[in-house]
Structures are given as C-alpha cells and as structure tokens.
Write a protein that holds these residues in place. Sequence first.
Motif, PDB file in Angstrom:
ATOM      1  N   PRO A 123     -10.182  10.121   6.747  1.00  0.00           N
ATOM      2  CA  PRO A 123     -10.534  11.551   6.626  1.00  0.00           C
ATOM      3  C   PRO A 123      -9.488  12.442   7.285  1.00  0.00           C
ATOM      4  O   PRO A 123      -8.975  12.146   8.365  1.00  0.00           O
ATOM      5  CB  PRO A 123     -11.879  11.661   7.348  1.00  0.00           C
ATOM      6  CG  PRO A 123     -12.425  10.265   7.332  1.00  0.00           C
ATOM      7  CD  PRO A 123     -11.231   9.353   7.415  1.00  0.00           C
TER       8      PRO A 123
ATOM      9  N   GLU B 238      -0.529   7.408  -0.273  1.00  0.00           N
ATOM     10  CA  GLU B 238      -1.382   8.156  -1.192  1.00  0.00           C
ATOM     11  C   GLU B 238      -2.737   7.473  -1.391  1.00  0.00           C
ATOM     12  O   GLU B 238      -3.669   8.068  -1.927  1.00  0.00           O
ATOM     13  CB  GLU B 238      -0.690   8.313  -2.547  1.00  0.00           C
ATOM     14  CG  GLU B 238       0.592   9.125  -2.484  1.00  0.00           C
ATOM     15  CD  GLU B 238       1.208   9.298  -3.861  1.00  0.00           C
ATOM     16  OE1 GLU B 238       0.450   9.306  -4.851  1.00  0.00           O
ATOM     17  OE2 GLU B 238       2.438   9.419  -3.953  1.00  0.00           O
ATOM     18  N   GLN B 239      -2.847   6.216  -0.989  1.00  0.00           N
ATOM     19  CA  GLN B 239      -4.096   5.482  -1.149  1.00  0.00           C
ATOM     20  C   GLN B 239      -4.980   5.558   0.093  1.00  0.00           C
ATOM     21  O   GLN B 239      -6.075   5.002   0.116  1.00  0.00           O
ATOM     22  CB  GLN B 239      -3.804   4.005  -1.457  1.00  0.00           C
ATOM     23  CG  GLN B 239      -3.027   3.796  -2.747  1.00  0.00           C
ATOM     24  CD  GLN B 239      -2.571   2.361  -2.901  1.00  0.00           C
ATOM     25  OE1 GLN B 239      -2.105   1.751  -1.938  1.00  0.00           O
ATOM     26  NE2 GLN B 239      -2.722   1.836  -4.114  1.00  0.00           N
ATOM     27  N   SER B 240      -4.492   6.240   1.132  1.00  0.00           N
ATOM     28  CA  SER B 240      -5.240   6.278   2.388  1.00  0.00           C
ATOM     29  C   SER B 240      -6.559   7.023   2.214  1.00  0.00           C
ATOM     30  O   SER B 240      -6.620   8.110   1.616  1.00  0.00           O
ATOM     31  CB  SER B 240      -4.397   6.973   3.467  1.00  0.00           C
ATOM     32  OG  SER B 240      -5.158   7.122   4.644  1.00  0.00           O
ATOM     33  N   GLU B 241      -7.634   6.438   2.730  1.00  0.00           N
ATOM     34  CA  GLU B 241      -8.952   7.060   2.687  1.00  0.00           C
ATOM     35  C   GLU B 241      -9.378   7.580   4.056  1.00  0.00           C
ATOM     36  O   GLU B 241     -10.542   7.914   4.280  1.00  0.00           O
ATOM     37  CB  GLU B 241      -9.980   6.048   2.169  1.00  0.00           C
ATOM     38  CG  GLU B 241      -9.711   5.625   0.737  1.00  0.00           C
ATOM     39  CD  GLU B 241     -10.766   4.659   0.214  1.00  0.00           C
ATOM     40  OE1 GLU B 241     -11.714   4.344   0.973  1.00  0.00           O
ATOM     41  OE2 GLU B 241     -10.633   4.209  -0.943  1.00  0.00           O
TER      42      GLU B 241
ATOM     43  N   PRO C 285      -9.912  13.041   2.113  1.00  0.00           N
ATOM     44  CA  PRO C 285      -9.138  11.901   2.622  1.00  0.00           C
ATOM     45  C   PRO C 285      -7.652  12.251   2.703  1.00  0.00           C
ATOM     46  O   PRO C 285      -7.153  13.096   1.951  1.00  0.00           O
ATOM     47  CB  PRO C 285      -9.404  10.809   1.587  1.00  0.00           C
ATOM     48  CG  PRO C 285     -10.653  11.216   0.902  1.00  0.00           C
ATOM     49  CD  PRO C 285     -10.657  12.721   0.890  1.00  0.00           C
TER      50      PRO C 285
ATOM     51  N   LYS D 228      -1.033  13.410  -2.282  1.00  0.00           N
ATOM     52  CA  LYS D 228      -0.707  13.104  -3.653  1.00  0.00           C
ATOM     53  C   LYS D 228       0.711  13.596  -3.995  1.00  0.00           C
ATOM     54  O   LYS D 228       1.104  14.706  -3.649  1.00  0.00           O
ATOM     55  CB  LYS D 228      -1.688  13.776  -4.606  1.00  0.00           C
ATOM     56  CG  LYS D 228      -3.087  13.176  -4.593  1.00  0.00           C
ATOM     57  CD  LYS D 228      -3.071  11.716  -5.053  1.00  0.00           C
ATOM     58  CE  LYS D 228      -4.484  11.141  -5.068  1.00  0.00           C
ATOM     59  NZ  LYS D 228      -4.474   9.728  -5.469  1.00  0.00           N
TER      60      LYS D 228
ATOM     61  N   GLY E 294      -5.164  10.497   1.759  1.00  0.00           N
ATOM     62  CA  GLY E 294      -4.456  10.175   0.520  1.00  0.00           C
ATOM     63  C   GLY E 294      -4.506  11.285  -0.492  1.00  0.00           C
ATOM     64  O   GLY E 294      -3.529  11.568  -1.208  1.00  0.00           O
ATOM     65  N   ALA E 295      -5.687  11.957  -0.580  1.00  0.00           N
ATOM     66  CA  ALA E 295      -5.824  13.056  -1.545  1.00  0.00           C
ATOM     67  C   ALA E 295      -4.898  14.202  -1.192  1.00  0.00           C
ATOM     68  O   ALA E 295      -4.366  14.908  -2.070  1.00  0.00           O
ATOM     69  CB  ALA E 295      -7.277  13.522  -1.589  1.00  0.00           C
TER      70      ALA E 295
ATOM     71  N   ASN F 264       0.830  -1.195   0.000  1.00  0.00           N
ATOM     72  CA  ASN F 264       0.000   0.000   0.000  1.00  0.00           C
ATOM     73  C   ASN F 264       0.865   1.244   0.000  1.00  0.00           C
ATOM     74  O   ASN F 264       2.057   1.200   0.359  1.00  0.00           O
ATOM     75  CB  ASN F 264      -0.917   0.025   1.225  1.00  0.00           C
ATOM     76  CG  ASN F 264      -1.724  -1.244   1.383  1.00  0.00           C
ATOM     77  OD1 ASN F 264      -1.442  -2.039   2.272  1.00  0.00           O
ATOM     78  ND2 ASN F 264      -2.710  -1.453   0.515  1.00  0.00           N
TER      79      ASN F 264
END
Length: 716
Positions: free
Chosen positions: A116, A111-114, A121, A127, A123-124, A108
């Motif tokens: 909040p 950057e893939q973390s969701e 999130p 980036k 991850g967003a 993992n």
Amino acid sequence: MRRIGRGDIIAAILIALLAGAIFTSPPLQTLQGLSLDILTALRGRLIGDGRDPATSPVVVVAIDGETYDTPPFKGSPTQTWTREIGRVLGSIAEGGAKVIGFDVIFKNSIEQSEIPFGDAPLGARMKGFDRDYLIALRQLSDSGKLVLGDTLSNDHPDVPYRAQQVAVRNNIRALNVHTDTDDVIRRMPLSFSIQDRPVPAMAVELASRALGAKPEIGPSGVTDLSGYSIPSAVANTLTLNFRGMGRDVPTYSFADLRACVEKGDRDFFRRAFDGKVVLLGTVLNFEDRKLTSMRLSGGYDGTPAARCALPAPARTAQKARNDIAGVFVHAAVVRNLIERDAVTELGFPLRTVLTIVFAAIVGCAACMLAPGGALITWFALTAVYVAVAVGAFVHALALPLAEPALAGLAALAMMIGYRFIVADREERFLRKSFAFYLAPEVIDTMVASGKMPALGGEMRNVTMFFSDLSGFSSIAEAMTPGELVTLMNEYLSAMTDIIEGHGGYVDKYIGDSIVAMFGAPADDPAHARNAVRAALKCHQKLAELNASNAAFAGRALSQRIGLNSGAAVVGNIGSKRRFNYTVMSDTVNVASRLEGANKYYDTAIMASEATVAQTGDTFAWRELDAIRVLGRGEAIKVFEPLAEKDAESAEQKKVTAAYEEGLARWRAREFAEAVDAFEQTATIDPASTLFAKRARSLAANPPPPEWAPVNTLEGK
C-alpha cells in the motif's frame, strides 16, 4: 632383485585388473573429477597462463559490491535499477558487442508491487516504470544481440517476469549447470530438451551467435559448432577448461559503466565491447558462488578492466578463492567454445585400461623389489606419469590421474601382501632355515636362483672340504678351558668366514675339524675352484693368526685339508622330528681320507684328481702320488695345490720340477735315478724326503714284477 615366476606374473595381472576395476568403478566416479581438479591446480601452479585478458572474446559486466555502494543504486532495491540497466545495455550494444547474455534473473517488477502507498498499491502508482527498459530489451532482442537467462526446474523454475518474456519474444536460454555428486561444477550442459526438441544452453547460444553458426547434434550424439566437435565425456556436456584460472576475463563494474553513460563516453564502450560477448551477472562475496575444478588451486572473479568515469575503489590485491561467481562459469564455456579449447577426457574404456596398465607396472615392481624399493618406484612412476598428464593437460587432454595413482598404490599393497602370504613363504623358510649355516650372500644366491633344497635329499655334484688341526690334542692338553675356547672361537670363526665367503656351506664342526661342502645348497658351477681357493686362503690365514693373534702365540698350529669332488646326496637328512641339512656319499669319505693322508706327505692341502679336473687350468698343481685309502680298493691320484696359475714362487717351481722327474723315474722302476731327483729338493720339501727314502729302499731291494706304484695307506 627378486626373480619373477609365472605365478607372480599371473598374480600381478589379476591384482592390476582388480585395482583398475575398483578405482574406475561407478562408486568411485568422484576420482575422475578429482583428477580434473588436480590437473587444473598443477597446470596453474607449474605452467600458468600468460594470455592477455584484452584478447578475451568474452567480458563480464559485474553487478558487484561497488554497484551496491554507489548512487543511484545505493539503498535501492534491484527492481528499481531497470531503467539504468537498459541504458547501459544500449550503450554496450552501440559499442559493437556481438551479443549480451543475462546471468541475472529479474523475476519481479516494481510495477507488480502490492504494498500500500497512500490510497493505492505501490505498483499501481509505478505503472510505466519499466517502459524504457522493456523497449531496450525489445530493440536488443530484435537485433539478435540479447539473450535473457532462466533456470529450468520441475518444482521451482526461475524465469524473468512476464513483460520481459514478451519483450524479448521468449528469447531466453537456460542457465542450469551440471553438478557432480560432490557438488562441484566441472562440466556444463550443452542443450536442454524443451517440448521434445533440443534448445542450446545460455553459453552455447551466446557462442553460436558470436560465431554466426548454429549448434548441430550429429548421429553419434556429438554436438558440432561451426566445425568444432565438442568433446563430451558425459553425454551432452562440455568439460570446462579454466586455462586462465578466471583471470583471463576482463570485468567491468556496472556502476562505472552507468557513470560512463552519464559522461557520454561512447569511445570507451567501443574500445571495451567491440566484437565481444558480454555477460551481465552478479559478482558478490555471498551470492551465486560456485565450486569448480579450480577449487584446489583457487580461481579469480575475472580481472578488473579499465575504468571510464569513476575512480577505482580502494581494494586489496585479488586473492584466489575456492569458489567463483557463477557468471564466470558461463564465461569459461563461451571462451572454450569460441577458442575450441574445451577439455577432452578419456572415455571409460581407455581410463580403465590406462589405470590397469599403471597398476600392473607397479605390481611387477612390487613383485621384483623389496617393499621400500617398490614404494620408491611407485613414487617415481607416479611423478613421471603426473608430468606426462600435466603436459597433456596443457593441450586440453585430461588423462586420469587419481585413478592410476591410487590403483598403483593399492596394487603395491596387494602385491606385498601376496608375497608375504604366498610367494615368499619358501624364501622366508629358506632364510630362516639357513641363517645360522650359510653366509648371507649364499642365501641371496639361492633366493635369486629360485631353487630350494629338496627335502629328503637330491643328487648334486659337489666338492667336499675336510680340515683338521695337526697334533691339536696334545696342544689342547696344555691349555686352560678358557684359553682353549678363545683359541677355537678365533680359529673356527676365521676359517668359516673364508669358507662362506667363497660360497661354501659349513656342514658341521667336530672338535677342531671343519666339514664343509661347495656346490650345495646353492648351485655353484665353479664349486671346485672356490673350494681350492678357500683351502689356500685358510692355509694363509692360519699363518697370519700364528704370527699376529695373541691366542695363537707360541702354538705354531698347522692344519690339514682334504678336497674331493663328485656326486653326493645332499638334503635334509635325519628323523621325522629332527633333521639336518648334510651330505652323504663316497665323495665325502674320500675327502676325509685325503685330509688324513696329508700327514704321510707332510703337506697342508691334498686334492683328488676329480677336483683337479673340475678346476681346469686355474691353479698350479703338484702331483703327489697315487694312493689307496682305507676302505677303498681303487687307487686315486692325489695333488697339492700350490697357487693360482702362474703365481707360484720360484722355489715352488723348482721343487715341482724335481718332484715330477723323481715321480716319473719311480713309476718307471728307475729307483736309483728317482733317488737322485728327489734328493735335489729333499732338504726343503718333506714329500721329496719321503719319496727319496722309499726309492732308496726299493733300489736296494727291487720289488717283484707285479709291483704297482701305488701307496696303500694303513690308517686314516
């Protein structure tokens, strides 16, 4: 030592085949792995390995406990380490490393973390966090210096996250291991079938890039790498050779290398990694621990390498563990391939043959020796074989160890059981039957010869021994029962010991008389000589008892012994319900008559000419007479044994010479001359006195022409 018969040989072969088949059978296949474990432990303890870790072609970069405790990694999830990992890998590559392999899998990305984080999130918001890391992976991969790892599985495969796969252009190899049925890693896969084509395993890929050659699978299924035919006991695997017990692999802490990057010490990276294969993996006490063939002796998580920037943490001395970090398993494969040092195991046919041969040798020893001696032999043979096996393992050849040792022990037990139930029944019967009749030495001789006495009787050439005490009845009348029993026990014990000590068999006691035979039941080609020696010894022993034993004091006991050799029927003779091992024939009767004939000549021992003939020139003899005993029409010559040849006394020689002259005159009817010859020694020799009297009588009254010089005895 017991003699081996044909049946014993067949039994030993069958037992060895059975033991070998059992201990090399598939259900006991774990014994093959156990042999590797034992050999690895013995080689490590007895011989060791003095190789300098600095010469190792492979090194390990460890994400270890120090890394987790050192800033900036302390308290941070591993997904956030990627930038630093990329920087360290770049420095390692710049230092001249041939290839870097990942034994860690980042499934993992941060950057893939969701999770909040504010109004978006996490991850967003992160980036581009892995951008530098992915660029480093792409550069290293394009230069052929990087291989990521994954684990193949139909259910739950572990693979790097997608961005890494794209970055390295799917330059990924499997980290799967080969685990035996006992969960121990002793062999490693060489390749895996992916989309119907063989793809090298991680360690093989690293070694091939280091060597600049691709692995090739030949028609026989053997994998060849740069001219090295990789030995495989199990198809498509390499048997691990932990020659250095893990201590031959330098290990660098990732935390120290990251600090070294910050320090800008490029020379350190060049000294540490130039020309090396580098494996990045976790080295922790709780994660990715593997049981290997070092489990019995213990292995090590590498050897701490030189430091660059951080002080070495305070730590206790390294201790051997039964498990090692998984990265060192792959490091061992790489080193085995580059140094052409993988273990060669014997195939199933050779292992089976070797096991059977060892079991057969032990089985034969168990057949010949007593159980205790056979067990000692098994220990000795096993020790020698272990020494040979360890010597072979030094050269990376693994001989089966547990299988032959256990098969030999099983063959030992089975052969002892076979002997007890089958082979030694006759021996036990013989020993039980004759324990109270024969000396132990005689029984041992019978057992060693393998010849049992025939039930019902058999014709044998024997020498009969009859003895009796002279005038004992009148002596016994003057003794109390207690005195008589004490005297007889002393006398019979002493005489029996002498008879049995010369290989004789006491058939029976009749009062003060002893009936014995030589030459049966144990074969004895020298039975006549042994009988004569026993007779002379008995005569000497009685003189000693008369002189020194309190029970004999004042008794002046004397004995008469008769000896005769010839054919006789010996065996178990009697009724169906009760029998005795005894002897019957005219040979027995004549010996009995000769014992009684001694009283006519006042001699102690008298032997027939048949006995004299069978003794050869062993003894000095005096011919006494030609006699006709009661119940026998044919005359026989009788003799008196004097001593061993050339051991007779001067007096014996004088008496014998005069007696021979007188006997010759007697038989020539020259009776007056015979009287003169016999009277020369008549005062010291009762037999000469007897003949002088007889010759004087015939000189006065000459016999008729048909007279024969034979003395017919009127009684027994």
